[in-house]
Design an enzyme around this catalytic site. Structure first.
Site: not given
Ligand code: SAH
Length: 382
Positions: A83, A111, A118, A122, A125, A182-183, A211, A236-237, A312, A354
């Site tokens: 997507e 985006c 992926c 995480c 996600c 994806g990463e 990212s 980072l989270h 989200n 996201c």
């Molecule tokens: N794999 C890379 C690229 C994906 S970016 C990365 O993790 O950075 C997607 C972004 O959205 C990342 O910062 C991810 O942590 C964030 N994300 C993932 N799940 C989310 C959610 N449910 N709500 C908001 N942001 C989220």
């Protein structure tokens, strides 16, 4: 467009090498058919029409959110889903108030996905919960941007009140973030190959952001490579290893301190701030002490900027932090000299925000969803 196939086809036909560049230039300017490529011989255009598809991706569905955010679900020729999302920010210099407002600067930001699915897991996600298929090719990455480039160039926009003609050309897509599926640092060669061509579309390296979960070998490559600087964001989270490993299992492999050291090296070499993405999960990572711990990690202050991300919903067990908790977290960071902003959430009503990108027919909500076949009656780009 599969650029390797294009080059091979042209070579087979005994065409000069510059033809590939001519085709690419048309594509980058939003051409939607070979017929438009008037500096190519007519017979060649007809030939290419049959032998090199305009896109390496097949559009399966698209959806437009109430805020103008548009999502496209594609599959590759080997049926792998992916997507991409276009975020349209309204307004423009003319309309902006005295206080700058990122939602009103007229930006068009795409985006992109770097992989189908992926391999990382995480737990918050949606992409992490679908099956991982493979890395996308550079052409498959570019074709996501070209899809929206075509749409924007075919759309006409109402003139601003000061203009008397009926319509003005659509704004260009000028920003790109690798925050789709994806990463990107697990597919860095193809991501960089795609980035090299983005300027032709109108997206410059300084307006492109990769990212990452903190894949250190990839960060190091971005530090050491020749070529223009592409912006870097780190997901980072969590401010400590125990919590981060729980949320993002990749942290076991590349722990927090090492990832931040890699980011500092990148900052030293590239002289840009690293954007720290911090998802706000209610009762999980949004406490005052956690903001204090995060601030302590982010030294030197000039190297980092925090972007707090409202969560989200993805069907996981998490809940987003309250607006009050997000504001308090932000204040705690800023009091300690850490610049912090709260991300605008866009496209939530079509699951394009996201972390919500999970393909394969799972995203059926919203009456704005349209099938590709119904596209002609669909007016995007308002
Ligand atoms: N794999 C890379 C690229 C994906 S970016 C990365 O993790 O950075 C997607 C972004 O959205 C990342 O910062 C991810 O942590 C964030 N994300 C993932 N799940 C989310 C959610 N449910 N709500 C908001 N942001 C989220």
């Amino acid at each position: 467009m599969d650029l390797d196939l294009l080059r091979a086809t042209l070579a087979q036909r005994g065409q000069p090498a510059f033809r590939a560049q001519q085709v690419w230039e048309w594509m980058a300017r939003g051409a939607s058919s070979y017929a438009q490529m008037t500096n190519l011989p007519e017979a060649l255009r007809a030939d290419l029409e049959r032998s090199v598809p305009l896109s390496s991706l097949v559009l399966e569905r698209e959806a437009v959110a109430s805020d103008g955010t548009e999502k496209a679900l594609f599959h590759t020729v080997d049926a792998r889903p992916l997507e991409a999302v276009l975020m349209r920010y309204r307004g423009g210099a003319k309309h902006s108030a005295s206080v700058p407002n990122p939602s009103r600067d007229g930006r068009r930001s795409v985006c992109l996905s770097s992989q189908s699915g992926c391999p990382l897991t995480c737990i918050f996600c949606a992409t992490g919960s679908m099956a991982y298929a493979r890395n996308l090719t550079a052409s498959e990455i570019l074709d996501q941007a070209l899809h929206f480039r075509r749409k924007e160039s075919s759309a006409r926009h109402p003139a601003s009140p000061s203009e008397s003609q009926g319509a003005v050309p659509a704004p260009r897509i000028d920003h790109c973030v690798f925050m789709g599926m994806g990463e990107p640092l697990l597919n860095l060669d193809n991501v960089l190959a795609a980035c090299e061509r983005l300027p032709d579309i109108g997206i410059h390296p300084s307006s492109t952001m990769i990212s990452t979960v903190g894949w250190i070998p990839g960060i190091d490559r971005l530090t050491d490579r020749d070529g223009p600087t592409i912006r870097l964001a780190l997901s980072l989270h969590a401010p400590d290893d125990a919590l981060r490993s729980e949320l993002m299992p990749v942290n076991e492999r590349y722990p927090l301190a090492d990832v931040l050291d890699a980011c500092r090296r990148w900052h030293e070499a590239r002289r840009r701030r690293v954007y720290i993405e911090y998802l706000m999960l209610g009762g999980v990572n949004d406490r005052y002490e956690q903001a204090v711990a995060l601030a302590a990690l982010l030294t030197p202050r000039t190297a980092f900027k925090v972007n707090l991300i409202p969560y989200n919903p993805t069907g996981s067990a998490f809940e987003g932090s309250s607006r009050g908790a997000i504001d308090a977290f932000r204040s705690a960071l800023e009091e300690r000299g850490v610049p912090a902003t709260v991300r605008l959430t866009r496209g939530r009503d079509i699951d394009a925000a996201c972390g919500q990108l999970a393909a394969a027919g799972t995203v059926q909500r919203g009456d704005v969803l349209t099938r590709a076949s119904e596209r002609s009656s669909h007016r995007a780009g308002r």
